[in-house]
Design an enzyme around this catalytic site. Sequence first.
Site: not given
Ligand code: IFM
Length: 451
Positions: A167, A356
């Site tokens: 990200e 994710e």
């Molecule tokens: O916890 C985070 C992760 O580190 C990166 N993506 C979003 C998740 C939830 O906020």
Amino acid sequence: MTKRYNFPEGFLWGSASASYQIEGAAFEGGKGESIWDRFVQTPGNIDDGCTGGVSCDFYHRYEEDIAIMKRLGLRVYRMSVSWPRIMPKGTGEVNREGVEFYRKVLQCLRDNGVKSCLTIYHWDLPQALQNRGGWANREIVGWFEEYAKVLYAELGDLVDIWITINEPIIAAMNGHWIGEHAPGHHDYSHALLVAHHLLMAHGAAVKAYRKTGLKADIGCSMNMQMEYPFIPDDERDVEAAKIMMAHQNEFYLDAIFKRRYPAEYFEILQSRGVVLPEVLEGDMELIGQKIDFLGINTYFAEYVKYDAARWPVFAAAEKTGREATDAKWELCPDGFRALLEWVQKNYAPDKIIITENGAACNDWVKQNGKVEDPNRREYLERYLAEVAGAIERGINIAGYFYWCFTDNFEWARGYTVRFGIVHIDYKTQKRTIKESAYWLAEVIKNGGYSL
Ligand code: IFM
């Protein structure tokens, strides 16, 4: 009428995590200080005033956690490497203890039949590099390449999937514009420069990887979501949503897949006084290295309103009143479907992995010893239905990694939200498998589910 949602044979069912969020042992094993070790010390930066110093203590308990993964039938575990655990000063000297720790974890995954997906950078930059300007210093592209090469050489034989950077938008914007993440800066121009360097570092790492002879796939994970106008026939909301699409998604994907930044977005920013990043000859070629898959991290969609106070985007997301998780993130499976279609239509990656997706819920261990989390199961049912639907429509989605495996340190929110499919009692470090995890295990075993 029940409907069946099917997933292909060999689908990569996984769960994800990140070093600072789970490892603990922040000052053990020769590890150097990271920007998060520093950031959490300032009162007010973290909602509950806690740190990731111990967290779930994965550093000492990884065998127990991997045994749970095996029991649930997870096929992949996504984890990240702490850069200062490998190189305490960010460049130069390599900490053998750090290398040995990750080798032990990766070997344990392999011994238990769980594939590894290793993220090279998930936000815990060595503080020593921050002291030299961090991601705002163009030299970081070389520092990152040096670090990535150490990982390829030291861990490459044990890694099944590589992710360069997690990200970039959050590392750049939350860390350097909004300021709620380390290093806590507040400057959009600076954040955009940081984003350019993060993308260059990603490209440099992919380029170096191709020379190693390693065969595992390599890609990156983008935080993405659809941005809709709050009032679809309000021109200002339409404009606001458009700029947010560029800010959130197009800036990163155009760079990687089209080797350019969105021209209109840059024009608008410049007209509002933003200093655009200096893009030198060769930068976009470096960024646009061919990747084997695009990792998509997504949780919700945004409904955007014009907001005169939010320079330079003049846009802010508004709640719509839909069902929301405990992170106050509204469920929007339709937006997830639209996002997948949008990515496919505009960028057509060879392969997508949902690296994710998940829900924060107010979980606790009941007197019967169970953690009953029906809302997370509902979230999974609705989001996985979209994955199955997209695969059916021909989008090549090779895997789905639930965020997160265990509850953990949720950055600025500390331990106030729980995303895991495994509950952590932070006082005793006891692990309890949540009901949603048992449900997911059945889905994996049966190659799908019916609703
Ligand atoms: O916890 C985070 C992760 O580190 C990166 N993506 C979003 C998740 C939830 O906020």
